[in-house]
Design a protein around this motif. Structure first.
Motif, PDB file in Angstrom:
ATOM      1  N   GLY A 150      -1.939   1.611  10.536  1.00 30.98           N
ATOM      2  CA  GLY A 150      -0.775   1.375   9.824  1.00 30.98           C
ATOM      3  C   GLY A 150      -0.373   2.533   8.988  1.00 30.98           C
ATOM      4  O   GLY A 150       0.651   2.981   8.786  1.00 30.98           O
ATOM      5  N   THR A 151      -1.517   3.112   8.289  1.00 33.19           N
ATOM      6  CA  THR A 151      -1.149   4.469   7.641  1.00 33.19           C
ATOM      7  C   THR A 151      -0.470   5.678   8.641  1.00 33.19           C
ATOM      8  O   THR A 151       0.164   6.482   8.295  1.00 33.19           O
ATOM      9  N   PHE A 152      -1.225   5.715   9.909  1.00 34.36           N
ATOM     10  CA  PHE A 152      -0.846   6.696  10.743  1.00 34.36           C
ATOM     11  C   PHE A 152       0.773   6.445  11.362  1.00 34.36           C
ATOM     12  O   PHE A 152       1.658   7.434  11.210  1.00 34.36           O
ATOM     13  N   ILE A 153       1.008   4.995  11.468  1.00 33.33           N
ATOM     14  CA  ILE A 153       2.551   4.750  11.774  1.00 33.33           C
ATOM     15  C   ILE A 153       3.414   5.147  10.615  1.00 33.33           C
ATOM     16  O   ILE A 153       4.489   5.659  10.797  1.00 33.33           O
ATOM     17  N   TYR A 154       3.204   4.994   9.488  1.00 34.66           N
ATOM     18  CA  TYR A 154       3.766   5.305   8.123  1.00 34.66           C
ATOM     19  C   TYR A 154       4.176   6.802   8.324  1.00 34.66           C
ATOM     20  O   TYR A 154       5.179   7.075   8.287  1.00 34.66           O
ATOM     21  N   GLY A 155       2.896   7.464   8.437  1.00 38.95           N
ATOM     22  CA  GLY A 155       3.119   9.134   8.354  1.00 38.95           C
ATOM     23  C   GLY A 155       3.968   9.537   9.539  1.00 38.95           C
ATOM     24  O   GLY A 155       4.889  10.331   9.005  1.00 38.95           O
ATOM     25  N   PHE A 156       3.893   9.001  10.646  1.00 38.61           N
ATOM     26  CA  PHE A 156       4.565   9.457  11.741  1.00 38.61           C
ATOM     27  C   PHE A 156       6.255   9.189  11.628  1.00 38.61           C
ATOM     28  O   PHE A 156       6.970   9.843  11.901  1.00 38.61           O
ATOM     29  N   THR A 157       6.496   7.978  11.228  1.00 36.14           N
ATOM     30  CA  THR A 157       7.827   7.493  11.136  1.00 36.14           C
ATOM     31  C   THR A 157       8.762   7.945   9.947  1.00 36.14           C
ATOM     32  O   THR A 157       9.719   8.466   9.864  1.00 36.14           O
ATOM     33  N   GLU A 158       7.917   8.404   9.002  1.00 38.98           N
ATOM     34  CA  GLU A 158       8.495   8.898   7.686  1.00 38.98           C
ATOM     35  C   GLU A 158       8.954  10.294   8.312  1.00 38.98           C
ATOM     36  O   GLU A 158      10.190  10.844   7.898  1.00 38.98           O
ATOM     37  N   ARG A 159       8.365  11.164   9.085  1.00 44.57           N
ATOM     38  CA  ARG A 159       8.781  12.473   9.258  1.00 44.57           C
ATOM     39  C   ARG A 159       9.615  12.430  10.360  1.00 44.57           C
ATOM     40  O   ARG A 159      10.648  13.057  10.412  1.00 44.57           O
ATOM     41  N   ALA A 160       9.633  11.284  11.350  1.00 39.73           N
ATOM     42  CA  ALA A 160      10.452  11.244  12.286  1.00 39.73           C
ATOM     43  C   ALA A 160      11.979  10.899  11.887  1.00 39.73           C
ATOM     44  O   ALA A 160      12.753  11.101  12.473  1.00 39.73           O
ATOM     45  N   LEU A 161      12.174  10.399  10.999  1.00 42.10           N
ATOM     46  CA  LEU A 161      13.576   9.925  10.201  1.00 42.10           C
ATOM     47  C   LEU A 161      14.040  11.064   9.357  1.00 42.10           C
ATOM     48  O   LEU A 161      15.018  11.065   8.914  1.00 42.10           O
ATOM     49  N   ILE A 162      13.371  12.304   9.281  1.00 46.72           N
ATOM     50  CA  ILE A 162      13.955  13.232   8.544  1.00 46.72           C
ATOM     51  C   ILE A 162      15.125  13.772   9.145  1.00 46.72           C
ATOM     52  O   ILE A 162      16.354  14.160   8.341  1.00 46.72           O
ATOM     53  N   PRO A 163      15.181  13.955  10.495  1.00 42.23           N
ATOM     54  CA  PRO A 163      16.492  14.556  11.008  1.00 42.23           C
ATOM     55  C   PRO A 163      17.707  13.593  10.852  1.00 42.23           C
ATOM     56  O   PRO A 163      19.033  14.167  10.750  1.00 42.23           O
ATOM     57  N   PHE A 164      17.306  12.346  10.773  1.00 37.58           N
ATOM     58  CA  PHE A 164      18.530  11.396  10.382  1.00 37.58           C
ATOM     59  C   PHE A 164      18.924  11.198   9.131  1.00 37.58           C
ATOM     60  O   PHE A 164      19.822  10.498   8.684  1.00 37.58           O
ATOM     61  N   GLY A 165      18.079  11.825   8.054  1.00 38.93           N
ATOM     62  CA  GLY A 165      18.456  11.557   6.505  1.00 38.93           C
ATOM     63  C   GLY A 165      18.146  10.223   6.057  1.00 38.93           C
ATOM     64  O   GLY A 165      18.699   9.705   4.985  1.00 38.93           O
ATOM     65  N   LEU A 166      17.095   9.458   7.097  1.00 39.43           N
ATOM     66  CA  LEU A 166      16.978   8.122   6.548  1.00 39.43           C
ATOM     67  C   LEU A 166      15.503   7.815   6.017  1.00 39.43           C
ATOM     68  O   LEU A 166      15.257   6.804   5.927  1.00 39.43           O
ATOM     69  N   HIS A 167      14.841   8.842   5.859  1.00 36.62           N
ATOM     70  CA  HIS A 167      13.326   8.854   5.441  1.00 36.62           C
ATOM     71  C   HIS A 167      13.128   8.081   4.078  1.00 36.62           C
ATOM     72  O   HIS A 167      12.258   7.493   3.818  1.00 36.62           O
ATOM     73  N   HIS A 168      14.120   8.496   3.473  1.00 32.95           N
ATOM     74  CA  HIS A 168      14.240   7.771   1.846  1.00 32.95           C
ATOM     75  C   HIS A 168      14.314   6.410   2.011  1.00 32.95           C
ATOM     76  O   HIS A 168      13.678   5.736   1.117  1.00 32.95           O
ATOM     77  N   VAL A 169      15.159   5.754   2.916  1.00 31.77           N
ATOM     78  CA  VAL A 169      15.314   4.388   2.968  1.00 31.77           C
ATOM     79  C   VAL A 169      14.279   3.687   3.666  1.00 31.77           C
ATOM     80  O   VAL A 169      13.757   2.368   3.030  1.00 31.77           O
ATOM     81  N   PHE A 170      13.498   4.475   4.439  1.00 31.03           N
ATOM     82  CA  PHE A 170      12.071   3.941   5.134  1.00 31.03           C
ATOM     83  C   PHE A 170      10.959   3.950   3.863  1.00 31.03           C
ATOM     84  O   PHE A 170      10.262   3.158   3.829  1.00 31.03           O
ATOM     85  N   ALA A 171      10.925   5.115   3.208  1.00 25.80           N
ATOM     86  CA  ALA A 171       9.710   5.244   2.452  1.00 25.80           C
ATOM     87  C   ALA A 171       9.658   4.528   1.136  1.00 25.80           C
ATOM     88  O   ALA A 171       8.710   4.034   0.597  1.00 25.80           O
ATOM     89  N   MET A 172      11.061   4.316   0.633  1.00 29.88           N
ATOM     90  CA  MET A 172      10.975   3.656  -0.853  1.00 29.88           C
ATOM     91  C   MET A 172      10.601   2.390  -0.999  1.00 29.88           C
ATOM     92  O   MET A 172       9.555   2.187  -2.124  1.00 29.88           O
ATOM     93  N   PRO A 173      10.589   1.380  -0.100  1.00 35.21           N
ATOM     94  CA  PRO A 173       9.982   0.199  -0.475  1.00 35.21           C
ATOM     95  C   PRO A 173       8.546   0.305  -0.468  1.00 35.21           C
ATOM     96  O   PRO A 173       7.994  -0.469  -1.285  1.00 35.21           O
ATOM     97  N   PHE A 174       8.023   1.130   0.296  1.00 31.59           N
ATOM     98  CA  PHE A 174       6.427   1.274   0.154  1.00 31.59           C
ATOM     99  C   PHE A 174       6.042   1.978  -1.118  1.00 31.59           C
ATOM    100  O   PHE A 174       4.787   1.431  -1.829  1.00 31.59           O
TER     101      PHE A 174
END
Length: 536
Positions: free
Chosen positions: A218-242
């Motif tokens: 689960g931690t790996f998936i979190y880290g991978f997804t957080e970086r993958a969303l950087i180009p779309f500018g949506l990483h804050h939307v993903f990370a903030m709830p956690f």
């Protein structure tokens, strides 16, 4: 439909930047204050006479600790104001105060409903379900409550801020109508939340349990997804709830239920009873440090060594600046975008390695938290200065050291193998490097124009033209490094014109357009707004 969702999400992510930008300062105040007023730290270093109770420094640090703590304690209200302000298209100050009004009325209504149904009594609801919000005993909605209020008020504001009422009520029209309609609507929202939020609360907690139960994967998936969303500018939307809600876990600290990874860490930081920081909370933060401090410099070195010899001097200056920015401030976009658009495969490798970094920090119990980013400042303040016994910060270094050659050799191999046009390898007729103002001047000189640097008004005019003209711009704002624009007709947007204005890249998704410039984007935005105002 997808276009609409992307546009909303990118504007929502942008609106998070104002409250998030406050966190580094608040974290520094709390970090220094909590670190040097902690009796264990004072005793460990034998500095009772310097920092002990009653000294001038102890008094000052106690004030700093209090000043930092109040920000984290009131983040929901700050988000309500910040999101409403960020999502409003015009008359932003009215949206901001209306966001606060909507937030307060929503929680007051929930509190009244709880009282009417006898649910404020001890034991009537599960532990952690209730919380004090600005003196209001209400459901523990956390930052989600602020975001709900901010988004709702912004929607009302954008629709009604120019409303015309009958002559008798004309005084209450226009922007004066916004706090009025916000108060009315959020009374209803409060009643609705009384019935809905307990189910949402349980769902969030169960989802958090699911992520936590997934363990290291689960931690790996979190880290991978957080970086993958950087180009779309949506990483804050993903990370903030956690980071800010029960999705990142809930813990009882000094008798108070605290939800969200960031909030748990800083509550533990402020507590004199903390012996070791919760790794279950910091696993959503600590993983950034190894690849921020070691991995990205390794990637930069690979890009430098694979550059053409005659261009290495220029590339060195660009990469050195971008790498120092990433290491010292945690703003990684300048270096990440230097290879993202030239070689998406490299960015994919970067995302995988980032996920591994998060997972390894979890495995080896790294308990270092952060405020805004995984910068060197945060690492020293919230890792090194807290002591290895509490944070295991040395393990982050041991994870980072091998990451440097992994990044270096994987990037170097791929660049050479696939002939990626990373900075310094571009053809003379096809530049794909990091752009600066000097590059823009060089373009103008090569086309026979003036050798003087382009004025801000000229840059603004170029951007407006690249966006299809002033009439094609529906919404304009910016985050830390990029302009975020919603256009009416995406077919009129000209990427080449935007890049010729000095942009490092352009990200498009339907009517949502993001133009990446770097940390000075706020100056570009201000000039652009002046230019648009002048053409209105």
């Amino acid at each position: 439909m997808k276009t609409t969702i992307f546009g909303i999400l990118q504007r929502t992510g942008r609106s998070f930047m104002l409250p998030i930008a406050l966190l580094p300062v608040a974290g520094l105040l709390l970090g220094f204050g909590a670190s040097f007023t902690n009796q264990t730290t004072i005793d460990s270093y034998g500095i009772q006479s310097l920092l002990g109770d009653g000294t001038v420094l102890h008094t000052l640090l106690t004030v700093m600790k209090s000043a930092g703590s109040v920000v984290f304690a009131n983040l929901p209200l700050i988000f309500a104001i910040g999101v409403a302000l960020g999502m409003a298209k015009k008359e932003k100050e009215v949206a901001a105060i209306s966001g606060a009004i909507g937030f307060l009325i929503m929680h007051s209504t929930i509190s009244a409903m709880l009282d009417i149904h006898g649910l404020l009594a001890p034991g009537a609801l599960p532990d952690g379900a209730l919380g004090m919000t600005l003196g209001i005993n209400s459901l523990q909605m956390g930052v989600f409550g602020g975001v709900i209020a901010g988004l709702g008020v912004a929607a009302l504001h954008n629709r009604y801020y120019r409303i015309e009422l009958p002559t008798t009520f004309a005084f209450f029209g226009g922007t004066r109508f916004i706090p009025i309609i916000s108060a009315i609507v959020f009374t209803g929202v409060g009643i609705l939340m009384f019935f809905i939020w307990p189910a949402v609360q349980n769902a969030i907690l169960h989802l958090g349990d699911l992520v936590n139960n997934a363990g290291y994967a689960g931690t790996f998936i979190y880290g991978f997804t957080e970086r993958a969303l950087i180009p779309f500018g949506l990483h804050h939307v993903f990370a903030m709830p956690f980071l800010q809600t029960g999705l990142g876990g809930t813990q009882l600290i000094n008798g108070v239920a605290v939800s969200g990874a960031t909030n748990i860490f800083f509550a533990e930081l402020a507590s004199p009873d903390t012996q070791q920081f919760s790794v279950e909370a910091t696993r959503f933060m600590a993983g950034k440090f190894p690849f921020f401090l070691f991995g990205i410099p390794g990637a930069a070195l690979a890009i430098y060594h694979t550059a053409r010899p005659e261009k290495r001097k220029l590339v060195l200056g660009l990469l050195l600046s971008a790498t120092l920015t990433a290491v010292l401030t945690g703003i990684t976009e300048p270096i990440e975008f230097s290879f993202l658009f030239a070689a998406p495969l490299l960015y994919g490798i970067h995302c995988v390695l980032a996920g591994i970094s998060f997972m390894l920090c979890h495995i080896f119990n790294v308990g270092v938290g952060q405020t805004f980013s995984g910068s060197l400042i945060d690492f020293v303040l919230f890792g090194v200065m807290q002591g290895n016994a509490k944070t295991h910060w040395i393990n982050a270094i041991l994870i980072g050291i091998p990451l440097f050659p992994v990044y270096y050799f994987s990037f170097r191999f791929c660049i050479n193998r696939f002939n990626f046009k990373t900075p310094g390898r571009e053809d003379d007729t096809d530049e794909t490097k990091l752009y600066t103002r000097k590059d823009l001047d060089a373009r103008k000189q090569n086309s026979g124009e003036s050798e003087k640097s382009q004025s801000r008004d000229d840059v603004s005019a170029l951007i407006i033209s690249g966006l299809g003209g002033a009439d094609n711009i529906s919404d304009l704002d910016c985050c830390a490094t990029r302009l975020r624009i919603t256009v009416l007709d995406e077919s009129l947007v000209d990427d080449s014109l935007l890049k010729s204005s000095g942009a490092k890249g352009v990200v498009r998704k339907g009517k949502g357009v993001q133009v990446i410039y770097g940390p000075y984007v706020t100056l570009i935005k201000s000039s652009l707004e002046d230019c648009l105002g002048g053409t209105a």
